[in-house]
Design an enzyme around this catalytic site. Structure first.
Site, short mmCIF file in Angstrom:
data_model
loop_
_atom_site.label_atom_id
_atom_site.label_comp_id
_atom_site.label_asym_id
_atom_site.label_seq_id
_atom_site.Cartn_x
_atom_site.Cartn_y
_atom_site.Cartn_z
N SER A 13 -16.77 19.97 -41.93
CA SER A 13 -16.48 21.35 -40.91
C SER A 13 -15.45 21.43 -40.90
O SER A 13 -14.70 20.59 -40.66
CB SER A 13 -17.76 20.69 -40.36
OG SER A 13 -17.15 21.92 -39.55
N HIS A 38 -17.22 24.00 -44.65
CA HIS A 38 -18.94 24.04 -43.45
C HIS A 38 -17.13 25.33 -42.59
O HIS A 38 -16.41 24.61 -42.16
CB HIS A 38 -18.87 23.09 -43.22
CG HIS A 38 -20.40 23.80 -42.09
ND1 HIS A 38 -21.48 23.97 -42.60
CD2 HIS A 38 -19.90 23.78 -40.68
CE1 HIS A 38 -22.14 24.65 -41.09
NE2 HIS A 38 -21.14 24.15 -39.98
N ASP A 40 -17.15 27.11 -39.53
CA ASP A 40 -17.90 27.84 -37.62
C ASP A 40 -17.28 28.29 -37.20
O ASP A 40 -16.60 28.76 -36.71
CB ASP A 40 -17.95 26.27 -37.44
CG ASP A 40 -19.03 25.15 -37.35
OD1 ASP A 40 -20.03 25.30 -38.07
OD2 ASP A 40 -18.55 24.05 -37.94
N MET A 42 -17.89 31.22 -34.24
CA MET A 42 -18.31 31.33 -33.11
C MET A 42 -17.72 32.56 -32.01
O MET A 42 -16.40 32.96 -32.10
CB MET A 42 -17.52 30.35 -32.24
CG MET A 42 -18.82 28.53 -32.57
SD MET A 42 -17.81 26.79 -31.82
CE MET A 42 -18.01 26.07 -33.07
N HIS A 71 -21.53 28.91 -40.76
CA HIS A 71 -21.68 29.43 -40.16
C HIS A 71 -21.72 29.99 -38.97
O HIS A 71 -20.82 30.05 -38.69
CB HIS A 71 -21.99 27.67 -39.61
CG HIS A 71 -22.86 27.25 -38.13
ND1 HIS A 71 -22.59 25.78 -37.92
CD2 HIS A 71 -23.93 27.90 -37.95
CE1 HIS A 71 -24.33 25.97 -37.34
NE2 HIS A 71 -24.93 27.19 -36.90
N MET A 73 -22.52 31.98 -35.62
CA MET A 73 -22.88 30.91 -33.96
C MET A 73 -22.46 32.07 -33.78
O MET A 73 -21.70 32.07 -32.73
CB MET A 73 -22.40 30.01 -33.88
CG MET A 73 -23.33 28.34 -34.20
SD MET A 73 -21.80 27.10 -34.01
CE MET A 73 -21.22 27.04 -35.58
N MET A 142 -29.51 21.83 -36.84
CA MET A 142 -29.30 21.07 -35.59
C MET A 142 -29.25 19.92 -35.18
O MET A 142 -30.23 19.72 -34.45
CB MET A 142 -28.52 22.05 -34.64
CG MET A 142 -27.89 23.41 -35.20
SD MET A 142 -26.63 22.73 -36.71
CE MET A 142 -25.28 22.96 -34.92
N ASP A 180 -26.00 18.60 -39.34
CA ASP A 180 -24.57 19.46 -38.34
C ASP A 180 -24.57 18.84 -37.63
O ASP A 180 -25.66 19.36 -36.24
CB ASP A 180 -24.63 20.39 -38.60
CG ASP A 180 -23.47 21.42 -38.68
OD1 ASP A 180 -22.51 20.82 -37.90
OD2 ASP A 180 -23.06 22.81 -38.50
C1 DX5 Z 1 -21.29 22.72 -33.81
C2 DX5 Z 1 -20.43 22.97 -35.14
C3 DX5 Z 1 -20.58 21.58 -36.20
C4 DX5 Z 1 -19.24 20.90 -36.35
C5 DX5 Z 1 -19.91 19.22 -36.36
O1 DX5 Z 1 -21.53 23.57 -33.44
O2 DX5 Z 1 -21.86 23.80 -35.40
O3 DX5 Z 1 -20.25 22.58 -37.72
O4 DX5 Z 1 -17.89 21.06 -37.11
O5 DX5 Z 1 -18.53 18.92 -35.84
P1 DX5 Z 1 -18.97 16.21 -35.60
O6 DX5 Z 1 -19.05 16.34 -36.54
O7 DX5 Z 1 -17.38 16.35 -34.61
O8 DX5 Z 1 -20.37 16.84 -35.01
ZN ZN Z 2 -21.94 24.53 -38.23
#
Ligand code: DX5
Ligand code: ZN
Length: 232
Positions: A13, A38, A40, A42, A71, A73, A142, A180
């Site tokens: 990620s 991956h 993310d 947001m 991903h 969010m 998650m 994740d």
């Molecule tokens: C959290 C994300 C993850 C995040 C994981 O909301 O969806 O993908 O990057 O990070 P680590 O591996 O540091 O928990």
């Molecule tokens: Zn993620």
């Protein structure tokens, strides 16, 4: 018999990467055997944090041939699918929470020719997957509350992960089961034993002082052999 969908896969990620050296870090992850990257996304509404959008995917598309897993969010993922597809996304992970027309979103992703996955947060029961599981390529459980990297893996999600794997087997689906959040050498083997086969990891890969390659090697070594025997 094991299928391609059961093979252990690592999905670094980039949320935990050094954005000033993003291309370099992704190239290193690719060389070290990452299966996908991956990303993310947001929006500060769906989760209390902001991260990155399609321009980052577009830049990454030029420097890696790995699949880019997006991903989402964000409150209304449907509005942004086309933009991410044009930028180079290969798959989308869509949360069940707050999506009143999940089936429509999944169908749209398929129409766009991309892989579709659904995501459930720690407090969301596995049962919400029942009517959508046969339509998707992967399901993401998650293991932290989404929004931030570097959180502790919630052990309370393990029995649910096990139930998700059982559902996949019972329904004889070839869907991947991904985890994740807080995935590292300690927690990855637990998730593997509970039925996960795709492991998203941010800080345990990009935050490791020994470097991305060493971190990925150790993470993979911690998982191999611990995986639940599926479809035996
Ligand atoms: C959290 C994300 C993850 C995040 C994981 O909301 O969806 O993908 O990057 O990070 P680590 O591996 O540091 O928990
Ligand atoms: Zn993620």
């Amino acid at each position: 018999m094991k299928t391609e969908a059961d093979v252990v896969k690592l999905a670094p990620s980039i949320l935990a990467a050094d954005f000033a050296r993003l291309g370099e870090q992704v190239a290193e992850a690719e060389k070290a055997g990452a299966d996908r990257i991956h990303v993310d996304v947001m929006d500060g509404h769906f989760v209390p944090n902001l991260s990155m959008g399609a321009p980052v995917v577009q830049s990454l598309r030029r420097v890696t041939s790995l699949p880019l897993e997006t991903h989402m969010m964000i409150t209304n993922p449907d509005l942004f699918l086309e933009e991410f597809v044009a930028a180079g996304s290969d798959s989308f992970l869509i949360h069940c929470e707050g999506n009143y027309n999940l089936d429509r979103t999944v169908r749209r992703i398929k129409e766009l020719g991309k892989r579709a996955g659904v995501v459930i947060n720690p407090a969301t029961p596995a049962s919400v997957l029942e009517e959508i599981l046969q339509e998707v390529d992967l399901v993401l459980v998650m293991t932290v509350n989404p929004g931030f990297g570097h959180q502790h893996f919630l052990l309370s999600t393990l029995p649910k992960l096990q139930r998700v794997r059982q559902m996949v087997e019972r329904m004889r689906l070839s869907c991947e089961v991904e985890v994740d959040g807080g995935v590292d050498e300690e927690t990855a083997p637990l998730a593997a034993a509970a039925g996960a086969n795709v492991f998203v990891a941010g800080s345990s890969i990009f935050g490791d002082k020994a470097g991305v390659t060493a971190a990925m090697d150790r993470l993979r070594a911690s998982i191999v052999g611990r995986q639940k025997v599926v479809r035996a």
